[in-house]
Design a protein around this motif. Sequence first.
Motif, PDB file in Angstrom:
ATOM      1  N   ALA A   1       0.896  -1.106  -0.083  1.00 34.48           N
ATOM      2  CA  ALA A   1       0.178  -0.049  -0.120  1.00 34.48           C
ATOM      3  C   ALA A   1       0.773   1.266  -0.004  1.00 34.48           C
ATOM      4  O   ALA A   1       0.466   2.159  -0.804  1.00 34.48           O
ATOM      5  CB  ALA A   1      -0.854  -0.004   1.184  1.00 34.48           C
TER       6      ALA A   1
ATOM      7  N   TRP B   1      -6.408  -2.301  -4.684  1.00 34.46           N
ATOM      8  CA  TRP B   1      -6.793  -2.255  -3.283  1.00 34.46           C
ATOM      9  C   TRP B   1      -7.782  -3.289  -2.781  1.00 34.46           C
ATOM     10  O   TRP B   1      -7.633  -3.615  -1.627  1.00 34.46           O
ATOM     11  CB  TRP B   1      -7.395  -0.824  -3.065  1.00 34.46           C
ATOM     12  CG  TRP B   1      -6.354   0.235  -3.408  1.00 34.46           C
ATOM     13  CD1 TRP B   1      -6.184   0.849  -4.526  1.00 34.46           C
ATOM     14  CD2 TRP B   1      -5.446   0.581  -2.276  1.00 34.46           C
ATOM     15  NE1 TRP B   1      -4.975   1.902  -4.270  1.00 34.46           N
ATOM     16  CE2 TRP B   1      -4.567   1.761  -3.069  1.00 34.46           C
ATOM     17  CE3 TRP B   1      -5.129   0.228  -1.109  1.00 34.46           C
ATOM     18  CZ2 TRP B   1      -3.615   2.387  -2.470  1.00 34.46           C
ATOM     19  CZ3 TRP B   1      -4.260   0.858  -0.465  1.00 34.46           C
ATOM     20  CH2 TRP B   1      -3.188   1.861  -1.151  1.00 34.46           C
TER      21      TRP B   1
ATOM     22  N   ARG C   1      -9.896   1.441  -1.557  1.00 33.43           N
ATOM     23  CA  ARG C   1      -8.832   2.035  -1.004  1.00 33.43           C
ATOM     24  C   ARG C   1      -9.056   2.738   0.440  1.00 33.43           C
ATOM     25  O   ARG C   1      -8.347   2.919   1.363  1.00 33.43           O
ATOM     26  CB  ARG C   1      -8.392   3.199  -1.884  1.00 33.43           C
ATOM     27  CG  ARG C   1      -7.217   3.843  -1.879  1.00 33.43           C
ATOM     28  CD  ARG C   1      -6.551   4.805  -2.851  1.00 33.43           C
ATOM     29  NE  ARG C   1      -7.409   5.376  -3.339  1.00 33.43           N
ATOM     30  CZ  ARG C   1      -7.509   6.862  -3.144  1.00 33.43           C
ATOM     31  NH1 ARG C   1      -6.511   7.295  -2.349  1.00 33.43           N
ATOM     32  NH2 ARG C   1      -8.327   7.563  -3.873  1.00 33.43           N
TER      33      ARG C   1
END
Length: 287
Positions: A54, A77, A102
């Motif tokens: 991430a 994501w 996300r």
Amino acid sequence: MGQSLKRVNNNNNTSNQTIMTKRRTLLEELRERFPDLTDLPPELGLIVLSNLSATDLYLAACVNPYWANLAYDEMLWSSLCRSTWGSVSAYRNKDRPEFSYRKLYLELDEATLTFNADPELGIQYLTSKGIVDNTPKAIAQFMNATNRLDRRQVRKFVGRRRDVLDELINLHNYANKFLANALRQFFSNVDARKLHGTQLHSLIEKFASRFIMCNPDCGLDVETIYVLCYSLLLLSVDLTSPHIKNKMSKREFIRNVRHATHHVDDELSGHLYDNIYLVGHIAPQKW
């Protein structure tokens, strides 16, 4: 003196030019060997970015708008969320227009950090935002499907929430696992130091029932598993405690188990002894 300084300056300029030339050459070689994402089809670009964490995805998004568009793709994501937190109640909302993996990842990351500092606040954060349903089963599923949570904090939390612990035990899969290793997995979620008397008795019974449910063809019953679990706990203390000088031998352990139950052969007892002797305490005080 002036001529010497002039020669030094000329040498420095030449050196700087050489360094810049090498850098340009190196960048050109890198471009040839590693094409920019903008030169690739979006599908290949996503495959490349799918290998990033991430943090790296956010760094990649800073390169240019094209990279940012790829780095913020919901498919990436979604994969990060589900591989890090396998069971989250909020996943069922994925078809809603306002849903974002996300955003959910950031919230889950925040909740994890909060939980590892204070488990009560962490669970409160998750339930208040609707990320995890406020039910024992949903909380247990969340804890069981991620390795991001501090196990000490998990044990601390389930020590106060026995309803969650009961659901957690039911989620454990002990199929084809050696008894000693399965018991270690069980104690990874239980603070054995705070269990005494009826509490320990109740939990060992639940573990024994679950173990038999996962291994119905093991040839043992719940009562025998219960006796073996207590035998392993006592053996663990005996072999690992520095205060016990005369350690129990393998022959003594086999004899003690034989006297406690007639349903266990000596070979299994010997293997159990070897496991504790080689691997260590069945419920270690530190993880």
